[in-house]
Motif scaffolding. Structure first.
Motif, mmCIF file in Angstrom:
data_model
loop_
_atom_site.group_PDB
_atom_site.id
_atom_site.type_symbol
_atom_site.label_atom_id
_atom_site.label_comp_id
_atom_site.label_asym_id
_atom_site.label_seq_id
_atom_site.Cartn_x
_atom_site.Cartn_y
_atom_site.Cartn_z
ATOM 1 N N GLY A 1 0.802 -1.215 0.000
ATOM 2 C CA GLY A 1 0.000 0.000 0.000
ATOM 3 C C GLY A 1 0.835 1.265 0.000
ATOM 4 O O GLY A 1 2.046 1.235 0.249
ATOM 5 N N LEU A 2 0.185 2.377 -0.298
ATOM 6 C CA LEU A 2 0.851 3.672 -0.347
ATOM 7 C C LEU A 2 0.418 4.587 0.783
ATOM 8 O O LEU A 2 1.247 5.171 1.469
ATOM 9 C CB LEU A 2 0.569 4.360 -1.689
ATOM 10 N N THR A 3 -0.887 4.730 0.980
ATOM 11 C CA THR A 3 -1.376 5.643 2.002
ATOM 12 C C THR A 3 -1.137 5.078 3.393
ATOM 13 O O THR A 3 -0.871 3.884 3.560
ATOM 14 C CB THR A 3 -2.880 5.902 1.817
ATOM 15 N N SER A 4 -1.263 5.936 4.397
ATOM 16 C CA SER A 4 -1.095 5.493 5.779
ATOM 17 C C SER A 4 -2.089 4.393 6.127
ATOM 18 O O SER A 4 -1.743 3.399 6.777
ATOM 19 C CB SER A 4 -1.277 6.672 6.738
ATOM 20 N N GLN A 5 -3.343 4.562 5.687
ATOM 21 C CA GLN A 5 -4.367 3.574 6.004
ATOM 22 C C GLN A 5 -4.057 2.222 5.381
ATOM 23 O O GLN A 5 -4.357 1.175 5.956
ATOM 24 C CB GLN A 5 -5.743 4.076 5.514
ATOM 25 N N GLU A 6 -3.454 2.230 4.199
ATOM 26 C CA GLU A 6 -3.135 0.974 3.522
ATOM 27 C C GLU A 6 -1.892 0.294 4.095
ATOM 28 O O GLU A 6 -1.691 -0.898 3.873
ATOM 29 C CB GLU A 6 -2.893 1.243 2.033
ATOM 30 N N SER A 7 -1.067 1.043 4.812
ATOM 31 C CA SER A 7 0.223 0.502 5.224
ATOM 32 C C SER A 7 0.456 0.603 6.735
ATOM 33 O O SER A 7 0.166 -0.333 7.475
ATOM 34 C CB SER A 7 1.352 1.219 4.464
ATOM 35 N N TYR A 8 0.920 1.750 7.192
ATOM 36 C CA TYR A 8 1.330 1.877 8.591
ATOM 37 C C TYR A 8 0.162 1.844 9.569
ATOM 38 O O TYR A 8 0.366 1.669 10.773
ATOM 39 C CB TYR A 8 2.150 3.160 8.780
ATOM 40 N N LEU A 9 -1.066 2.002 9.082
ATOM 41 C CA LEU A 9 -2.246 1.889 9.933
ATOM 42 C C LEU A 9 -3.025 0.609 9.648
ATOM 43 O O LEU A 9 -4.183 0.481 10.050
ATOM 44 C CB LEU A 9 -3.153 3.112 9.735
ATOM 45 N N ASN A 10 -2.387 -0.334 8.975
ATOM 46 C CA ASN A 10 -3.018 -1.623 8.665
ATOM 47 C C ASN A 10 -2.732 -2.593 9.806
ATOM 48 O O ASN A 10 -1.698 -3.266 9.838
ATOM 49 C CB ASN A 10 -2.467 -2.164 7.341
ATOM 50 N N THR A 11 -3.629 -2.647 10.776
ATOM 51 C CA THR A 11 -3.414 -3.457 11.977
ATOM 52 C C THR A 11 -3.194 -4.921 11.648
ATOM 53 O O THR A 11 -2.282 -5.565 12.193
ATOM 54 C CB THR A 11 -4.624 -3.328 12.922
ATOM 55 N N THR A 12 -4.019 -5.464 10.776
ATOM 56 C CA THR A 12 -3.919 -6.888 10.443
ATOM 57 C C THR A 12 -2.541 -7.220 9.892
ATOM 58 O O THR A 12 -1.913 -8.210 10.303
ATOM 59 C CB THR A 12 -5.006 -7.265 9.423
ATOM 60 N N LYS A 13 -2.043 -6.416 8.965
ATOM 61 C CA LYS A 13 -0.743 -6.679 8.362
ATOM 62 C C LYS A 13 0.378 -6.513 9.383
ATOM 63 O O LYS A 13 1.325 -7.320 9.416
ATOM 64 C CB LYS A 13 -0.525 -5.744 7.173
#
Length: 588
Positions: A53-65
Motif C-alpha cells: 500500500g501507499l497511504t497510511s491507512q493501507e500501510s502503517y495503519l493496517n493493523t492486520t498486516k
C-alpha cells in the motif's frame, strides 16, 4: 531485556529508535509501505518487512498486516514511534495480548489520555486546571457558535484523538463554524482514523510549554525538563527549546509536579509529555501525549539522558535507577524542524519530491536526526518532516547563534524546505527577546521577503513492479523487482495483480505545468489528493475564493481562485490524485 524490536513507524523517528536499539544489541526490524521500499529506516534495520500500500491507512495503519509481520518476524517488542499507532489503545492491547512487549504506556492510560476529552477530565480530577472547554464531542456547528458566544471568540476546534495540530481549526466568527468543523473532522479522520472533535477557548497570546515525564513500574514518576514550543504555524511546531525563556523556576517546578500528578492519575508508565498553555504567569493543562515527542532530543541534550533507551528499559521492567533529585539540566538546547514546505510569503506549501542533495551541518554541539538522504523521495502520502537540527550550547544566545550557523551549512536541494523561515524566526528580535507566542509566526512574522524556492521536479519516480526469475544459493525463485518507470530498461509488469500507484485523472494530467499567474487556469502547487470541490461549472467565484481543497502530507490545503469570473470547467473530483502544476479548475 528483550532481544528483538520492531519499529512500527517510518522516517526520522524510526531511524532514531533503530540507532539506540542497535547500541543495546537488539535485532532491529523495520516495516515499510510501497513508497518507502528503499527508505533510510529500511536500509538501517537488520531486516525489513513489506506492509504494501501507499497511504497510511493501507500501510502503517493496517493493523492486520502489522500483527502478521510481528508474528512472522519473531519480534519480542514493538516501538510505535510517534503518530500512526503510537496513541492507539486498541493497537497496544493487541500487541500485549499477542505476548509482545509494547514500548509505551499501558493501554488503559492511552485510552484515558489519548482521548483529549477524557484527559481533560482526568487532569481536573488530579487538580490540574485546563483551558475552558467542553468535555464531550461536538458534531453540530451550532454548538461551536454557542460556545463562542458564551466563552468568547476565537474558538479552537480540536481532534479528540489527535495531536500535532492535525484536525485543529480556529474559528473567529459564527459563519466560519460549519466549514471549520467539517474540515477538522476530515483531517482528523485522515490522520488518526477517528473524527471526533471538541472545543476549547483560544487564548489571545499564549506560549506552548510542555513537560517531559518518565515513569516506571516501580513507583517512580519524574519530570525531566520543560520545552517551549511556541514557534508554530498551522498549530504545528517549527522550533522548540529548553529551558523556556523567561520562565520562573517556581513555575517550572509547579508545572513539573502538575505533570507528574496527571501521569499518576492515569497509571502512566514509560515516556510521555504533558502539554500546557502558559499566559500571564498562569498555566493550563492542554493534553497529554502518550508517546515519545518529536522534540525529545533537546531534553536529551540538556539532561544527558537517552529517552529511547529509558523507554526500552522501562518496557523491559527495569527501574529508572535515579530520582528527581538526580535530574540535572545543563545549558540550552534548540531543535529546528526541517519540513518539506516552501515558506514563501508565509504560505508553507508542501513540496514532496526527490532530494537531490543533502549536506548535513557539523561542528560542536550540533546533531541532525534525519529520515532521508540524498536520492530519497519525500512522499505526498506522509508527514513532511525531513530532518531535525538540534543544537546545544552554554546559554540561549549561544544556542541561537549555533543554530543559525548550522542552518547556514545545511544544504537540501530537490525540495523546498522551511529553512528560510527557521532562520527568520531565530534571528527575529521578538524570538530573541522571548516575547513570541503560538500565534506570532502567522500574525506578526513577516515572511514576505522569502522568495519561492526553485526545485527540481516535484514528482516522485514511479516504480514498476517487475516479476523476475532468479537463483538464490542454487534454488530457482520468483521475485519482484521495483524498477524506475523512467528508465529505458525497465520492462512492463507482467502480473495483473501487481500493486500500482493511484493514477491522476486524465484531465488533470493533460493540463500539467500550465501557467497560472493571473490567469483563469487554477493549478495546484503540489502533489496531493482532492478531498473537496466546493465549486461547479457555471458558478460565479471571487478572487481568493476556495475552489479546491487538497490533502498533501497529512494537511488540508485550500487552492484559491486567482481571479473573479465564472467557472467554465472542473477537471477533478474528490478522491483524484493530482501532481504539481496540474490544472484543476478553469475560470473565464
Amino acid at each position: 531485556m528483550f532481544s528483538s524490536l520492531l519499529v512500527a513507524n517510518r522516517g526520522e523517528i524510526a531511524v532514531r529508535v533503530i540507532r539506540t536499539a542497535k547500541e543495546l544489541g537488539l535485532r532491529t526490524i523495520a516495516v515499510y509501505s510501497d513508497a518507502d521500499r528503499d527508505a533510510l529506516h529500511v536500509r538501517m534495520a537488520d531486516e525489513a518487512w513489506a506492509l504494501g500500500g501507499l497511504t497510511s491507512q493501507e500501510s502503517y495503519l493496517n493493523t492486520t498486516k502489522l500483527l502478521e509481520i510481528i508474528e512472522r518476524s519473531g519480534a519480542e517488542a514493538v516501538h510505535p514511534g510517534y503518530g500512526f499507532f503510537s496513541e492507539n489503545a486498541d493497537f497496544a492491547r493487541a500487541i500485549t495480548q499477542a505476548g509482545v512487549t509494547f514500548v509505551g504506556p499501558p493501554p488503559d492510560a492511552i485510552e484515558v489520555m489519548g482521548d483529549k476529552i477524557s484527559s481533560r477530565r482526568a487532569a481536573e480530577a488530579a487538580g490540574v486546571a485546563g483551558v475552558p472547554g467542553l468535555t464531550h464531542p461536538v458534531d453540530d456547528p451550532e454548538e461551536v457558535v454557542a460556545f463562542g458566544d458564551e466563552h468568547g471568540w476565537p474558538v479552537a476546534i480540536k481532534a479528540a484523538y489527535g495531536g500535532g495540530g492535525r484536525g485543529m481549526r480556529v474559528v473567529t466568527r459564527p459563519d466560519e463554524a460549519a466549514e471549520a468543523l467539517a474540515s477538522a473532522r476530515r483531517e482528523a479522520r485522515s490522520a488518526f482514523g477517528r473524527d471526533e472533535c471538541y472545543l476549547e477557548r483560544y487564548l489571545a497570546w499564549p506560549r506552548h510549554i510542555e513537560m517531559q515525564v518518565i515513569a516506571d513500574d516501580h513507583g517512580s514518576v519524574l519530570w525531566l525538563s520543560e520545552r517551549d514550543c511556541s514557534a508554530q504555524r498551522r498549530h504545528q511546531k517549527l522550533i522548540e527549546e529548553t529551558p523556556a525563556p523567561h520562565f520562573p523556576d517556581e513555575t517550572r517546578r509547579a508545572m513539573g509536579e502538575a505533570a507528574c500528578a496527571v501521569a499518576r492519575a492515569c497509571g502512566y508508565r514509560n515516556a510521555g509529555t504533558v502539554e500546557f498553555l502558559y499566559q500571564d504567569g498562569a498555566f493550563y493543562f492542554l493534553e497529554m501525549n502518550t508517546r515519545l515527542q518529536v522534540e525529545h532530543p533537546i531534553t536529551e541534550l540538556v539532561t544527558g539522558l537517552d529517552l529511547v533507551e529509558l523507554q526500552l528499559r522501562v518496557a523491559a521492567g527495569e527501574p529508572l535507577g535515579f530520582s528527581q533529585h538526580d535530574v540535572v539540566r545543563r545549558g540550552h538546547a534548540i531543535e529546528v524542524r526541517i519540513n518539506a514546505e516552501d515558506p514563501a510569503g508565509g504560505r508553507f506549501m508542501p513540496t514532496p519530491g526527490t532530494i537531490t542533495r543533502f549536506d548535513r551541518p557539523d561542528g560542536p554541539g550540533v546533531r541532525v536526526d534525519a529520515g532521508y538522504d540524498t536520492g530519497d523521495t519525500v512522499s505526498q502520502y506522509y508527514d513532511n518532516l525531513v530532518a531535525k537540527l538540534i543544537v546545544h550550547a552554554a546559554d540561549r544566545d549561544h544556542a541561537i547563534a549555533r543554530a543559525i550557523r548550522a542552518l547556514g551549512e545545511l544544504r537540501i536541494e530537490g525540495v523546498a524546505t522551511t529553512t528560510p523561515a527557521d532562520v527568520a524566526i531565530l534571528d527575529h528580535p521578538d524570538f530573541r527577546a522571548g516575547t513570541h507566542s503560538t500565534r506570532w509566526v502567522e500574525e506578526r512574522l513577516d515572511l514576505g521577503g522569502v522568495a519561492p524556492v526553485a526545485t527540481a521536479s516535484q514528482d516522485a519516480h514511479e516504480l514498476v513492479p517487475t516479476p523476475v526469475i532468479a537463483e538464490v544459493n542454487g534454488k530457482r525463485v520468483a521475485v519482484t523487482l521495483y524498477l524506475d518507470a523512467a528508465a529505458p530498461s525497465a520492462p512492463a509488469p507482467r502480473t495483473p495483480n501487481a500493486p500500482s500507484r493511484p493514477q491522476r485523472s486524465s484531465s488533470a494530467r493533460a493540463g500539467a505545468r500550465a501557467a497560472q499567474t493571473g490567469s483563469g487556469e487554477v493549478s495546484v502547487p503540489m502533489q496531493g489528493t482532492v478531498v473537496k470541490v466546493p465549486v461547479s461549472p457555471g458558478q460565479q467565484v471571487d478572487a481568493g475564493e476556495v475552489v479546491i481543497v487538497l490533502e498533501a502530507m497529512k494537511m488540508e490545503n485550500a487552492i484559491l481562485a486567482e481571479r473573479a469570473g465564472t467557472v467554465r470547467e472542473v477537471r477533478v473530483n474528490p478522491g483524484d490524485t493530482v501532481g504539481t502544476g496540474d490544472i484543476v479548475v478553469v475560470i473565464e
